[in-house]
Design a protein around this motif. Sequence first.
Motif, mmCIF file in Angstrom:
data_model
loop_
_atom_site.group_PDB
_atom_site.id
_atom_site.type_symbol
_atom_site.label_atom_id
_atom_site.label_comp_id
_atom_site.label_asym_id
_atom_site.label_seq_id
_atom_site.Cartn_x
_atom_site.Cartn_y
_atom_site.Cartn_z
ATOM 1 N N GLY A 45 0.806 -1.212 0.000
ATOM 2 C CA GLY A 45 0.000 0.000 0.000
ATOM 3 C C GLY A 45 0.837 1.260 0.000
ATOM 4 N N THR A 46 0.294 2.309 -0.596
ATOM 5 C CA THR A 46 1.015 3.584 -0.670
ATOM 6 C C THR A 46 1.171 4.220 0.701
ATOM 7 N N HIS A 50 1.450 0.303 4.853
ATOM 8 C CA HIS A 50 1.991 -0.263 3.620
ATOM 9 C C HIS A 50 1.713 -1.776 3.528
ATOM 10 N N THR A 51 0.472 -2.113 3.685
ATOM 11 C CA THR A 51 0.073 -3.521 3.698
ATOM 12 C C THR A 51 0.363 -4.192 2.359
ATOM 13 N N ILE A 52 1.064 -5.319 2.416
ATOM 14 C CA ILE A 52 1.388 -6.083 1.212
ATOM 15 C C ILE A 52 0.158 -6.882 0.781
ATOM 16 N N ASP A 53 -0.101 -6.884 -0.511
ATOM 17 C CA ASP A 53 -1.220 -7.635 -1.077
ATOM 18 C C ASP A 53 -1.173 -9.075 -0.562
ATOM 19 N N PRO A 54 -2.201 -9.513 0.147
ATOM 20 C CA PRO A 54 -2.163 -10.861 0.742
ATOM 21 C C PRO A 54 -2.063 -11.977 -0.288
ATOM 22 N N ILE A 55 -2.599 -11.748 -1.479
ATOM 23 C CA ILE A 55 -2.500 -12.770 -2.530
ATOM 24 C C ILE A 55 -1.045 -12.914 -2.974
ATOM 25 N N PHE A 56 -0.360 -11.782 -3.095
ATOM 26 C CA PHE A 56 1.052 -11.834 -3.481
ATOM 27 C C PHE A 56 1.890 -12.453 -2.366
ATOM 28 N N MET A 57 1.613 -12.091 -1.124
ATOM 29 C CA MET A 57 2.334 -12.685 -0.006
ATOM 30 C C MET A 57 2.156 -14.202 0.001
ATOM 31 N N ALA A 98 8.416 -1.043 6.954
ATOM 32 C CA ALA A 98 7.068 -1.596 7.088
ATOM 33 C C ALA A 98 6.911 -2.881 6.280
ATOM 34 N N MET A 99 7.510 -2.914 5.097
ATOM 35 C CA MET A 99 7.431 -4.129 4.290
ATOM 36 C C MET A 99 8.162 -5.276 4.983
ATOM 37 N N VAL A 103 7.086 -9.098 6.090
ATOM 38 C CA VAL A 103 7.783 -10.266 5.536
ATOM 39 C C VAL A 103 8.441 -11.071 6.651
ATOM 40 N N ALA A 104 9.106 -10.368 7.553
ATOM 41 C CA ALA A 104 9.811 -11.055 8.642
ATOM 42 C C ALA A 104 8.841 -11.845 9.510
ATOM 43 N N ALA A 105 7.683 -11.271 9.785
ATOM 44 C CA ALA A 105 6.697 -11.969 10.611
ATOM 45 C C ALA A 105 6.176 -13.221 9.910
#
Length: 298
Positions: A45-46, A50-57, A98-99, A103-105
């Motif tokens: 997210g902008t 900055h939530t990463i698209d859950p589908i991409f994750m 934030a990204m 990712v780390a979690a």
Amino acid sequence: MGNSLETPTEGAWGGKKIDAADFTRIAKAGFNTIRLPVRWSTRAGTDAPHTIDPIFMKRVKQVVADARSAGLNVILNSHHFEEIHKDPSDANIAKLAAMWTQVAAQFADAPEAHLWFEIENEPHDKFNDSNLLKVLTPALVEIRKTNPTRPVIIGGEFWSGINSLKTLNLPDDPNIVPTFHYYDPFNFTHQGASWVDPSPPLGRTYGGAEDQKLLKDDVQKVREYIARTGKTPFMGEFGAHTTASLDERVKYQKAVRVAFDEIGIGMCAWAYTNTFPLWDHEKKAWVPGMRDAMGLKE
């Protein structure tokens, strides 16, 4: 695994979508590690957080799981966060942190010996030694909240070329692994490359006296770095573009691999397939000579 998950869409730029069979093939050939470049920045997210698209994750997690199921180690990075290289501002530093928080979690339970992180690929442009630690430390702090001792790779300025090791400052953290990338001589490895302006002219061969001296001198630079710091760096990328002849590419790949093997440098080749390929996904075969160049059985 270049030109797969770091492209604008998976498999763009002439690459291919990764499937589990790729990792089975890679492991069977004798490789033990893959480096997975990921462009998180355009899938986040902008605005904060900055939530990463859950589908991409989910897709990245599946790719990592497939590689691990094949018995491969994985290096997971942030690749092509273009904004932070052009403008290492507080806002972009916060986005990188934030990204990595997310990712780390997501990967906190993965075995540390088999999954390493790399905060940002090839610092360049305005992202350089003068601000390297300022840019990377907030992300490292977030990583350490969930992954206190996982190995984390950091490279220096000017695209993490070998000369960046001389001035690379690392955080005070025992689990940091320095890295460099090796595409020297550039006028051989990138001859005719369409994304280089001006593009080095075609027809450059490899292996003359000047090339041999350069390689010997560059190996010595790494020896000196190890002696000075006590840390052994990792070569995150090396290879030559298909605009060089196959024989010349194989000759280069083998010369570099042998030279750095001799001083115990682990390395990943760029890349599995596409413009610097080891695997020809159209012919569905390993590029002739490349497994031998990498020290594996043909």
